[in-house]
Motif scaffolding. Sequence first.
Motif, PDB file in Angstrom:
ATOM      1  N   TYR A  49      50.610  49.002  44.023  1.00  0.00           N
ATOM      2  CA  TYR A  49      49.719  49.849  44.158  1.00  0.00           C
ATOM      3  C   TYR A  49      48.348  49.389  43.265  1.00  0.00           C
ATOM      4  O   TYR A  49      48.234  48.789  42.256  1.00  0.00           O
ATOM      5  CB  TYR A  49      50.316  50.973  43.382  1.00  0.00           C
ATOM      6  CG  TYR A  49      51.642  51.510  43.899  1.00  0.00           C
ATOM      7  CD1 TYR A  49      51.678  52.476  45.029  1.00  0.00           C
ATOM      8  CD2 TYR A  49      52.954  50.837  43.591  1.00  0.00           C
ATOM      9  CE1 TYR A  49      52.797  52.721  45.669  1.00  0.00           C
ATOM     10  CE2 TYR A  49      53.983  51.371  44.121  1.00  0.00           C
ATOM     11  CZ  TYR A  49      54.024  52.447  45.162  1.00  0.00           C
ATOM     12  OH  TYR A  49      55.204  52.623  45.794  1.00  0.00           O
ATOM     13  N   ARG A  50      47.510  50.129  43.978  1.00  0.00           N
ATOM     14  CA  ARG A  50      45.979  50.171  43.240  1.00  0.00           C
ATOM     15  C   ARG A  50      45.476  51.413  43.581  1.00  0.00           C
ATOM     16  O   ARG A  50      45.812  52.165  44.292  1.00  0.00           O
ATOM     17  CB  ARG A  50      45.056  49.084  43.703  1.00  0.00           C
ATOM     18  CG  ARG A  50      44.700  49.293  45.400  1.00  0.00           C
ATOM     19  CD  ARG A  50      43.498  48.201  45.805  1.00  0.00           C
ATOM     20  NE  ARG A  50      43.329  47.953  47.061  1.00  0.00           N
ATOM     21  CZ  ARG A  50      42.633  48.784  47.993  1.00  0.00           C
ATOM     22  NH1 ARG A  50      42.302  49.908  47.168  1.00  0.00           N
ATOM     23  NH2 ARG A  50      42.516  48.672  49.054  1.00  0.00           N
ATOM     24  N   GLN A  51      44.218  51.829  42.748  1.00  0.00           N
ATOM     25  CA  GLN A  51      43.766  52.945  42.808  1.00  0.00           C
ATOM     26  C   GLN A  51      42.783  53.137  44.264  1.00  0.00           C
ATOM     27  O   GLN A  51      42.106  52.592  44.345  1.00  0.00           O
ATOM     28  CB  GLN A  51      42.899  53.224  41.662  1.00  0.00           C
ATOM     29  CG  GLN A  51      42.116  54.681  41.422  1.00  0.00           C
ATOM     30  CD  GLN A  51      41.607  54.974  39.836  1.00  0.00           C
ATOM     31  OE1 GLN A  51      40.501  54.321  39.922  1.00  0.00           O
ATOM     32  NE2 GLN A  51      42.221  55.646  39.170  1.00  0.00           N
ATOM     33  N   GLN A  57      47.018  56.865  43.744  1.00  0.00           N
ATOM     34  CA  GLN A  57      47.478  55.378  43.896  1.00  0.00           C
ATOM     35  C   GLN A  57      47.794  54.931  45.465  1.00  0.00           C
ATOM     36  O   GLN A  57      48.452  55.662  46.044  1.00  0.00           O
ATOM     37  CB  GLN A  57      49.051  55.346  43.183  1.00  0.00           C
ATOM     38  CG  GLN A  57      48.823  55.201  41.704  1.00  0.00           C
ATOM     39  CD  GLN A  57      48.203  54.246  40.947  1.00  0.00           C
ATOM     40  OE1 GLN A  57      47.908  53.106  41.836  1.00  0.00           O
ATOM     41  NE2 GLN A  57      47.837  54.249  39.682  1.00  0.00           N
ATOM     42  N   ARG A  59      49.365  52.203  48.256  1.00  0.00           N
ATOM     43  CA  ARG A  59      50.310  51.069  48.443  1.00  0.00           C
ATOM     44  C   ARG A  59      49.607  50.000  49.211  1.00  0.00           C
ATOM     45  O   ARG A  59      49.069  50.524  50.411  1.00  0.00           O
ATOM     46  CB  ARG A  59      51.650  51.686  49.129  1.00  0.00           C
ATOM     47  CG  ARG A  59      52.721  50.672  48.913  1.00  0.00           C
ATOM     48  CD  ARG A  59      53.950  51.821  49.459  1.00  0.00           C
ATOM     49  NE  ARG A  59      55.097  51.064  49.363  1.00  0.00           N
ATOM     50  CZ  ARG A  59      55.875  50.387  50.150  1.00  0.00           C
ATOM     51  NH1 ARG A  59      55.252  50.320  51.497  1.00  0.00           N
ATOM     52  NH2 ARG A  59      56.943  49.611  49.919  1.00  0.00           N
ATOM     53  N   GLU A  70      44.835  40.820  52.011  1.00  0.00           N
ATOM     54  CA  GLU A  70      44.665  41.404  50.639  1.00  0.00           C
ATOM     55  C   GLU A  70      45.910  41.207  49.681  1.00  0.00           C
ATOM     56  O   GLU A  70      45.655  40.711  48.604  1.00  0.00           O
ATOM     57  CB  GLU A  70      44.103  43.107  50.650  1.00  0.00           C
ATOM     58  CG  GLU A  70      43.912  43.424  49.195  1.00  0.00           C
ATOM     59  CD  GLU A  70      43.401  44.879  49.254  1.00  0.00           C
ATOM     60  OE1 GLU A  70      43.187  45.547  48.192  1.00  0.00           O
ATOM     61  OE2 GLU A  70      43.345  45.465  50.494  1.00  0.00           O
ATOM     62  N   TRP A  71      46.816  41.811  50.229  1.00  0.00           N
ATOM     63  CA  TRP A  71      48.304  41.775  49.498  1.00  0.00           C
ATOM     64  C   TRP A  71      48.553  40.403  49.011  1.00  0.00           C
ATOM     65  O   TRP A  71      48.770  40.012  47.738  1.00  0.00           O
ATOM     66  CB  TRP A  71      49.250  42.183  50.211  1.00  0.00           C
ATOM     67  CG  TRP A  71      50.548  41.760  50.198  1.00  0.00           C
ATOM     68  CD1 TRP A  71      51.404  42.280  48.868  1.00  0.00           C
ATOM     69  CD2 TRP A  71      51.363  40.882  50.408  1.00  0.00           C
ATOM     70  NE1 TRP A  71      52.569  41.717  48.708  1.00  0.00           N
ATOM     71  CE2 TRP A  71      52.686  40.731  49.944  1.00  0.00           C
ATOM     72  CE3 TRP A  71      51.342  39.901  51.426  1.00  0.00           C
ATOM     73  CZ2 TRP A  71      53.532  39.842  50.156  1.00  0.00           C
ATOM     74  CZ3 TRP A  71      52.429  39.203  51.808  1.00  0.00           C
ATOM     75  CH2 TRP A  71      53.496  39.148  51.122  1.00  0.00           C
ATOM     76  N   ALA A  74      46.203  38.745  46.553  1.00  0.00           N
ATOM     77  CA  ALA A  74      46.352  39.389  45.178  1.00  0.00           C
ATOM     78  C   ALA A  74      47.531  38.994  44.384  1.00  0.00           C
ATOM     79  O   ALA A  74      47.585  38.756  43.220  1.00  0.00           O
ATOM     80  CB  ALA A  74      46.180  40.870  45.332  1.00  0.00           C
ATOM     81  N   ARG A  79      46.518  38.051  37.713  1.00  0.00           N
ATOM     82  CA  ARG A  79      46.499  39.442  37.298  1.00  0.00           C
ATOM     83  C   ARG A  79      47.777  40.335  37.554  1.00  0.00           C
ATOM     84  O   ARG A  79      48.584  39.687  38.282  1.00  0.00           O
ATOM     85  CB  ARG A  79      45.209  39.995  38.098  1.00  0.00           C
ATOM     86  CG  ARG A  79      45.361  40.303  39.611  1.00  0.00           C
ATOM     87  CD  ARG A  79      44.530  41.300  40.201  1.00  0.00           C
ATOM     88  NE  ARG A  79      44.476  41.315  41.808  1.00  0.00           N
ATOM     89  CZ  ARG A  79      44.299  42.435  42.299  1.00  0.00           C
ATOM     90  NH1 ARG A  79      44.259  43.594  41.897  1.00  0.00           N
ATOM     91  NH2 ARG A  79      44.142  42.365  43.494  1.00  0.00           N
ATOM     92  N   LEU A  81      50.115  43.347  38.654  1.00  0.00           N
ATOM     93  CA  LEU A  81      50.055  44.375  39.600  1.00  0.00           C
ATOM     94  C   LEU A  81      51.050  45.257  39.510  1.00  0.00           C
ATOM     95  O   LEU A  81      52.339  45.036  39.081  1.00  0.00           O
ATOM     96  CB  LEU A  81      50.470  43.491  41.070  1.00  0.00           C
ATOM     97  CG  LEU A  81      49.502  42.354  41.302  1.00  0.00           C
ATOM     98  CD1 LEU A  81      50.056  41.587  42.364  1.00  0.00           C
ATOM     99  CD2 LEU A  81      48.231  42.930  41.933  1.00  0.00           C
ATOM    100  N   SER A  93      55.551  46.947  36.465  1.00  0.00           N
ATOM    101  CA  SER A  93      54.559  46.043  37.016  1.00  0.00           C
ATOM    102  C   SER A  93      55.169  44.446  37.151  1.00  0.00           C
ATOM    103  O   SER A  93      55.888  44.204  36.345  1.00  0.00           O
ATOM    104  CB  SER A  93      53.383  46.187  36.456  1.00  0.00           C
ATOM    105  OG  SER A  93      53.327  45.452  35.156  1.00  0.00           O
TER     106      SER A  93
END
Length: 369
Positions: A49-51, A57, A59, A70-71, A74, A79, A81, A93
């Motif tokens: 999840y990102r803003q 949020q 998904r 992108e998934w 990332a 970083r 997640l 997370s």
Amino acid sequence: MTTTTTEHTAARLRNAMVDALTAGADLTDSGWERAFRDVPRHVFVPYFYRQGPGGRQQRIAGGDPEHAAEWLHAVYENRPLVTHLIDGNAASSSTQPSLMVAMLQALGDGDVRVKEIGTGTGYNAALLAHRYGGDQVVTVDVDADVTTEARRRLDRTPYRPTVVTADGATPGTTGGPGFGAIIATCGLDRIPAGWLRELAPGGVIVAPLGSGVIRAEKTSDTEAVGRFLATGAYFMPLRQPGDSGIIRRPEVPTGDSRTSPIGTDAVVDEKFRFLVSVALGPLGWQYDLGDDGKPTGARVWAPDGSIADLDPDGTVRETGRRALWSELEAAHRQYEANGRPSRDRYGITITAGGQRVWLDQPDGPTWTL
């Protein structure tokens, strides 16, 4: 993105991530390097999840063609997640890989039986099983939804740790004592006393405490002593059954104000915030940001409903049982008087009767947890 393409791309990205961790001297142990090269993080993080727009949020899933690229990129970036929400708030997370490396390498060598507190996605448990063997690893999480998903993902890999749904703070639910190591992947404000009873003689605890990570060795039946690692750590809190772990913000105070000797430059100082995290216990924070993205004001609150509000003009208001900003000011005086110490100058002593964090030496300045 086809399955074959995904696996090929994932292997390339995974090796690139590990290459970066080794080049930066984060990953120095060859055994853990093999584990990070072999264990596929994307299997354990099929979405995160990102803003998104409006602050909600969003998904991001590998199964969504719009976000698949992108998934995957990332997942193999260094970083954290967010992978699990409760009432729209982050509750679990996948930890930042460089922090995982620091904690796993702190466990030390040898054929040890390991208990993990906080199963999360199952990725860390898979890394532990790669290194020590699945029959040597027990992983515990309080949330049945989390453990069910972790088991399902682990079943897609060769790694077979024992996955238990239980309260990680309570001993006796995971096969008895004799663990050579306990590693936690959830935030703590003190070490559960029962963990000492579960450790074998000479066993180690590696766990987030405040905004740092301790490595403590069991020195007797009733004591463990250690130090903080140099790295910072920001984990979701250890949750009890039915607890979201969220410290909800009370109403902002509106009473009399006073001028404070410390401002936002102090409370965003990471080294000072570490001291605050162990000296003042769990707190919630909120900032006002200027056009340049830097904080101009701040709010801090405690689980008991106490709250302090710092205005951009440097004045502060406090309300509740605790005068939180006054506590921050006292902690800052200690911080300055001791030369603005970094995390690795602090140590910890854990006994059956209590716990304390100390600076430089056990007889140095002390904070009781």
